[in-house]
Design a protein around this motif. Structure first.
Motif: not given
Length: 220
Positions: A156-167, A169-179
């Motif tokens: 997402g657009p925030r500098m603290k994000n793991h991947i900064v996507c400057q253009d 307007t929202q965060d997108v999250v990849l997350y793990r649950h079990a396998d």
């Protein structure tokens, strides 16, 4: 991380002139994450990550085209923190280390004489970390950076994000649950031509898109 189990000649009933038996266990999944208009990232999901030279048949998690040994160092994730263990020459912030050392956000890593990396762990709510190349070296397959994925990866657009996507307007999250691996956003998303209400399960070669973003996974 792949584990190499060796049965030496003469043990377990083997004759001395027999070759060693080598069993390589399945490694934790790695995948390339391609983010449109941003870049490509090598994502490692194991708690133990090996770094070494990119040579044919390598089993290291992060193969690097550079003057390194085949298994140059390990990085371990323990209780949300990361430590590095040298097998060959490793320097942290200009100081050579000979045993395990804690990695903190912004620390400079030198592998061998000229492979330079920066360790990043800037998101307070995630144990995922990132390795950025300072030198011109690259991984095999080639990627702009390496993500050491714990429970989630935030784009997402925030500098603290793991991947900064400057253009964006929202965060997108990849997350793990079990396998399994999932994606969530603040809007409906399309995963492999199927629309999901803000979240859905991913395959290791999925394509995901929303109103302002698109990303793809590629298993390696």
């Amino acid at each position: 991380m792949a584990t190499r189990l060796v049965c030496w000649p003469g043990c377990c009933g083997h004759k001395k002139n027999e070759e060693e038996t080598v069993i390589v266990e399945d490694s934790y999944p790695r995948f390339l994450l391609w983010v449109d208009a941003v870049g490509g990232f090598l994502v490692c999901t194991g708690e133990q990550i090996a770094l070494g030279q990119a040579v044919p048949g390598t089993t290291v998690d992060i193969p690097v085209f550079g003057d390194l040994s085949r298994r140059h160092a390990k990085i371990w994730r323990e209780d949300g923190q990361y430590v590095i263990e040298p097998t060959q020459q490793v320097c942290l912030n200009g100081k050579k280390i000979s045993k395990r050392a804690l990695l903190t956000d912004g620390m400079e890593i030198l592998l061998g004489s000229n492979v330079e990396l920066t360790f990043r762990k800037s998101h307070a709510l995630s144990a995922t970390a990132r390795l950025d190349f300072k030198s011109s070296h690259r991984t095999q397959p080639s990627a702009d950076a390496v993500l050491l994925m714990a429970e989630s990866c935030v784009l997402g657009p925030r500098m603290k994000n793991h991947i900064v996507c400057q253009d964006w307007t929202q965060d997108v999250v990849l997350y793990r649950h079990a396998d399994d691996l999932f994606c969530r956003a603040s809007e409906p998303i399309e995963i492999d031509d199927r629309v999901h209400d803000r979240r859905g399960k991913l395959g290791w070669n999925s394509h995901v898109s929303g109103s302002e973003f698109a990303l793809s996974l590629e298993r390696v």
